[in-house]
Write an enzyme that holds these catalytic residues in place. Structure first.
Site, PDB file in Angstrom:
ATOM      1  N   LYS A 192     -46.777  30.944-151.162  1.00 31.88           N
ATOM      2  CA  LYS A 192     -46.497  31.104-152.594  1.00 31.88           C
ATOM      3  C   LYS A 192     -46.413  32.598-152.871  1.00 31.88           C
ATOM      4  O   LYS A 192     -47.421  33.295-152.923  1.00 31.88           O
ATOM      5  CB  LYS A 192     -47.631  30.473-153.403  1.00 31.88           C
ATOM      6  CG  LYS A 192     -47.230  29.981-154.796  1.00 31.88           C
ATOM      7  CD  LYS A 192     -46.827  31.068-155.751  1.00 31.88           C
ATOM      8  CE  LYS A 192     -47.991  31.759-156.431  1.00 31.88           C
ATOM      9  NZ  LYS A 192     -47.564  32.854-157.309  1.00 31.88           N
ATOM     10  N   GLU A 267     -59.058  37.977-149.069  1.00 32.52           N
ATOM     11  CA  GLU A 267     -58.927  39.443-149.009  1.00 32.52           C
ATOM     12  C   GLU A 267     -58.777  39.921-150.440  1.00 32.52           C
ATOM     13  O   GLU A 267     -57.750  39.670-151.070  1.00 32.52           O
ATOM     14  CB  GLU A 267     -57.677  39.856-148.209  1.00 32.52           C
ATOM     15  CG  GLU A 267     -57.614  39.342-146.794  1.00 32.52           C
ATOM     16  CD  GLU A 267     -58.482  40.147-145.845  1.00 32.52           C
ATOM     17  OE1 GLU A 267     -59.178  41.063-146.316  1.00 32.52           O
ATOM     18  OE2 GLU A 267     -58.492  39.817-144.660  1.00 32.52           O
ATOM     19  N   CYS A 300     -55.301  48.122-152.892  1.00 35.36           N
ATOM     20  CA  CYS A 300     -56.649  47.541-152.859  1.00 35.36           C
ATOM     21  C   CYS A 300     -57.649  48.488-152.212  1.00 35.36           C
ATOM     22  O   CYS A 300     -58.813  48.546-152.605  1.00 35.36           O
ATOM     23  CB  CYS A 300     -56.628  46.210-152.123  1.00 35.36           C
ATOM     24  SG  CYS A 300     -55.988  46.320-150.440  1.00 35.36           S
ATOM     25  N   GLU A 395     -62.641  47.348-160.755  1.00 34.28           N
ATOM     26  CA  GLU A 395     -61.360  47.820-160.213  1.00 34.28           C
ATOM     27  C   GLU A 395     -60.355  47.956-161.354  1.00 34.28           C
ATOM     28  O   GLU A 395     -60.148  47.010-162.120  1.00 34.28           O
ATOM     29  CB  GLU A 395     -60.851  46.782-159.203  1.00 34.28           C
ATOM     30  CG  GLU A 395     -59.569  47.182-158.519  1.00 34.28           C
ATOM     31  CD  GLU A 395     -59.060  46.092-157.571  1.00 34.28           C
ATOM     32  OE1 GLU A 395     -59.125  44.901-157.929  1.00 34.28           O
ATOM     33  OE2 GLU A 395     -58.598  46.442-156.471  1.00 34.28           O
TER      34      GLU A 395
HETATM   35  P1  NAD Z   1     -54.137  37.929-158.549  1.00 28.65           P
HETATM   36  O1  NAD Z   1     -55.422  37.429-158.039  1.00 28.65           O
HETATM   37  O2  NAD Z   1     -53.897  37.894-160.003  1.00 28.65           O
HETATM   38  O3  NAD Z   1     -52.927  37.132-157.862  1.00 28.65           O
HETATM   39  C1  NAD Z   1     -52.673  37.101-156.457  1.00 28.65           C
HETATM   40  C2  NAD Z   1     -51.723  35.955-156.163  1.00 28.65           C
HETATM   41  O4  NAD Z   1     -52.383  34.750-156.424  1.00 28.65           O
HETATM   42  C3  NAD Z   1     -50.464  35.935-157.038  1.00 28.65           C
HETATM   43  O5  NAD Z   1     -49.365  35.549-156.257  1.00 28.65           O
HETATM   44  C4  NAD Z   1     -50.765  34.861-158.051  1.00 28.65           C
HETATM   45  O6  NAD Z   1     -49.592  34.225-158.532  1.00 28.65           O
HETATM   46  C5  NAD Z   1     -51.577  33.916-157.203  1.00 28.65           C
HETATM   47  N1  NAD Z   1     -52.457  33.012-157.930  1.00 28.65           N
HETATM   48  C6  NAD Z   1     -52.941  33.118-159.186  1.00 28.65           C
HETATM   49  N2  NAD Z   1     -53.724  32.069-159.480  1.00 28.65           N
HETATM   50  C7  NAD Z   1     -53.765  31.298-158.366  1.00 28.65           C
HETATM   51  C8  NAD Z   1     -54.414  30.099-158.026  1.00 28.65           C
HETATM   52  N3  NAD Z   1     -55.203  29.470-158.906  1.00 28.65           N
HETATM   53  N4  NAD Z   1     -54.242  29.608-156.787  1.00 28.65           N
HETATM   54  C9  NAD Z   1     -53.475  30.236-155.891  1.00 28.65           C
HETATM   55  N5  NAD Z   1     -52.808  31.372-156.147  1.00 28.65           N
HETATM   56  C10 NAD Z   1     -52.961  31.898-157.378  1.00 28.65           C
HETATM   57  O7  NAD Z   1     -54.014  39.389-157.987  1.00 28.65           O
HETATM   58  P2  NAD Z   1     -52.862  40.421-158.282  1.00 28.65           P
HETATM   59  O8  NAD Z   1     -53.052  41.036-159.616  1.00 28.65           O
HETATM   60  O9  NAD Z   1     -51.541  39.826-157.992  1.00 28.65           O
HETATM   61  O10 NAD Z   1     -53.156  41.506-157.146  1.00 28.65           O
HETATM   62  C11 NAD Z   1     -54.046  42.534-157.315  1.00 28.65           C
HETATM   63  C12 NAD Z   1     -55.364  42.230-156.662  1.00 28.65           C
HETATM   64  O11 NAD Z   1     -55.183  41.960-155.272  1.00 28.65           O
HETATM   65  C13 NAD Z   1     -56.296  43.427-156.713  1.00 28.65           C
HETATM   66  O12 NAD Z   1     -57.605  42.998-156.947  1.00 28.65           O
HETATM   67  C14 NAD Z   1     -56.157  44.026-155.314  1.00 28.65           C
HETATM   68  O13 NAD Z   1     -57.224  44.853-154.948  1.00 28.65           O
HETATM   69  C15 NAD Z   1     -56.052  42.785-154.495  1.00 28.65           C
HETATM   70  N6  NAD Z   1     -55.469  43.049-153.183  1.00 28.65           N
HETATM   71  C16 NAD Z   1     -56.267  42.907-152.081  1.00 28.65           C
HETATM   72  C17 NAD Z   1     -55.742  43.181-150.814  1.00 28.65           C
HETATM   73  C18 NAD Z   1     -56.592  43.055-149.583  1.00 28.65           C
HETATM   74  O14 NAD Z   1     -56.039  42.931-148.501  1.00 28.65           O
HETATM   75  N7  NAD Z   1     -57.912  43.068-149.689  1.00 28.65           N
HETATM   76  C19 NAD Z   1     -54.408  43.589-150.693  1.00 28.65           C
HETATM   77  C20 NAD Z   1     -53.635  43.721-151.840  1.00 28.65           C
HETATM   78  C21 NAD Z   1     -54.173  43.434-153.082  1.00 28.65           C
END
Ligand code: NAD
Length: 506
Positions: A192, A267, A300, A395
């Protein structure tokens, strides 16, 4: 930054001269949804609509999981060598498309074109190659012989269908970090992509077909987190859930997967410390510290809490300001730009809210703290931040850093560990012994000493505390994406005949 209208026809859209598919990708074919969600370019949010992308829901997720289930036995039975040649072709095909992917990703999520082309997107093909090689080389632990003469060995068999949900800040590369090991281990995948930047992941379907990935081995369902993400990560037909994103969403994902009792890899975000000791190379430290604004702070791993020893605070700050003065915020397609826009108006609102609340809590702005128009935000630094302030704890995921001072190593470690996160830490010191002590004491999945961002793919990656559950990389990925199985055999009762080689399917 001029706006433009883009024509959409037959489920595709032209983005910077690239024809991008807008529908789901299930069993090797494009599958349409009537429901759509709008994607705009953060480069010029109000003036530049990119596409209306298919918004999947439970029906599309069911179809994708069923397709992945059908494709699983044959893909698993190919064994690591058979899969290796297909994944190597996929990696080659990604390499060939890097300039194209970079053009699309830059306008889709606002990342620097040159960084995407030269640094980030080539890592996608590397991920696939690395894990394809790893699956072939991984023979497991050596066999053991039990006191009764039985042979005791360990198998790493594929587990089935893997659900992958990833964020928008490096969407294509981060997807391959999950998809690569899952496929190499012999599983099939439903991905997704992030709804804020779904276009390059959509191109992955086309590239997979070109490379000859069997239909159903990789499926892509577009949609919102609630619409498509939740039905996927909570689906009873998936065997692993791999989620990269925020801790807030992770709690929902973890809860949705719980009834199915499947392993979940998370992650998540961070609030990582960047620690500068008085014996450090201050120029090098200031240069790397200014790099924490990369990608508009939407990284991140970014070391967003600068912790600097009091004796060199002024000296460091002067050098840091000089390096930040070289930053050029602007159109990410232009070579002289250091970083581009925030991803979405919601992200701008979040960053603005954090800055306003930090000021209200008594933090002093050293510089920045304002929008530059559109979704562009100035590099921002807070100093004299009260210990209780939210800006030290949460964050921001924007170009906002804080600066605190410490007197000695013990205080540095105490401040470094004073959040609920534990993704990464960066340390600048000339003392190897100190580097070792601090590495042992900080709560973090990765510690960089006098460097940043580099890592061998064999080594584990992940977060402690609220920054994640599980580790990826090398055997850590494989253990997660495999059914690890112990086999004890009384070999004297084997009579020869069927040699029974090959990887097992269901
Ligand atoms: P988010 O949690 O809002 O969304 C991440 C993904 O999950 C999106 O594709 C979203 O559509 C999907 N999603 C939302 N609700 C869901 C559900 N109930 N079930 C399954 N999928 C769902 O995060 P974001 O704003 O897109 O990304 C930023 C965050 O990601 C920050 O906290 C950042 O630090 C973190 N991040 C972590 C890493 C790592 O490797 N540790 C890498 C990149 C980003």
């Amino acid at each position: 930054m001029s706006g433009r209208a883009v024509s959409q026809a037959r489920g595709r859209v032209d983005v910077e001269g690239v024809s991008v598919p807008l529908e789901h990708f299930i069993e090797g074919r494009r599958v349409r949804s009537e429901e759509r969600f709008e994607v705009r370019s953060p480069i010029d949010w109000d003036g530049w609509k990119l596409a209306d992308v298919a918004a999947g829901g439970r029906l599309e997720v069911d179809a994708a999981v069923a397709a992945a289930r059908r494709a699983f036995p044959a893909w698993a039975a190919m064994g690591p060598e058979g899969r290796h040649s297909v994944l190597a072709r996929l990696a080659d095909a990604i390499d060939a498309e890097v300039p194209v992917l970079a053009r699309v990703e830059t306008v889709d999520n606002g990342s620097l074109y040159e960084a995407m082309r030269l640094r980030v997107l080539p890592r996608a093909a590397n991920n696939l190659r690395f894990f394809a090689d790893y699956a072939v080389e991984r023979l497991g632990e050596p066999d053991r012989t039990l006191p009764g003469g039985e042979r005791n060995r360990v198998r790493y068999d594929p587990c089935g269908v893997v659900a992958v949900s990833t964020p928008w800040n490096a969407p294509f590369m981060l997807a391959t970090w999950r998809v690569g090991p899952a496929l190499a281990a012999g599983n099939t995948v439903v991905l997704k992509p992030p709804d804020w930047a779904p276009l390059t992941c959509s191109l992955l379907g086309e590239i997979a077909n070109q490379a000859g990935l069997p239909p159903g081995v990789l499926n892509i369902v577009h949609g919102t987190g609630i619409g498509a993400g939740a039905p996927l990560t909570g689906h009873p037909g998936v065997d692993r859930v791999a989620f990269t994103g925020s801790p807030t969403t992770a709690r929902i994902v973890y809860g949705d997967a719980a009834p199915n009792l499947v392993p979940v890899s998370l992650e998540l975000g961070g609030k990582s410390p960047f620690i500068v000791f008085e014996d450090a190379d201050l120029d090098a430290a200031a240069g790397t510290a200014s790099y924490q604004y990369d990608n508009s702070g939407q990284v991140c791993l970014a070391g967003t809490r600068l912790l600097v020893q009091s004796s060199v605070l002024d000296d460091f700050l002067e050098r840091f300001k000089a390096r930040v003065g070289e930053i050029r915020v602007g159109d990410p397609r232009e070579a002289e730009t250091t970083y581009g826009p925030l991803i979405h108006p919601v992200a701008l609102e979040r960053v603005t809210g954090h800055v306003e609340r930090a000021i209200a809590a008594g933090a002093q702005l050293a510089f920045g703290g304002h929008s530059l128009g559109g979704l562009y935000y100035a590099p921002t630094l807070f100093v004299d931040v009260p210990n209780s302030a939210e800006i030290l704890q949460r964050e921001v995921f924007g170009p906002v850093l804080t600066l605190q001072s410490f007197d000695d190593e013990a205080e540095a470690i105490r401040l470094a560990n004073a959040t609920e996160y534990g993704l990464a830490a960066t340390v600048y010191t000339r003392s190897e012994a100190r580097a070792d002590r601090v590495s042992a004491s900080v709560v973090a999945g990765t510690v960089w000493v006098n460097c940043f961002y580099v890592r061998d793919l064999e080594t584990p990656f992940g977060g402690a505390r609220h920054s994640g559950i599980g580790r990826e990389g090398g055997r850590h990925s494989f253990d997660f994406y495999c059914d690890v199985k112990t086999v004890c055999e009384r070999t004297v009762l084997f009579t020869g005949g069927d040699t029974g080689s090959g990887s097992s399917a269901e």
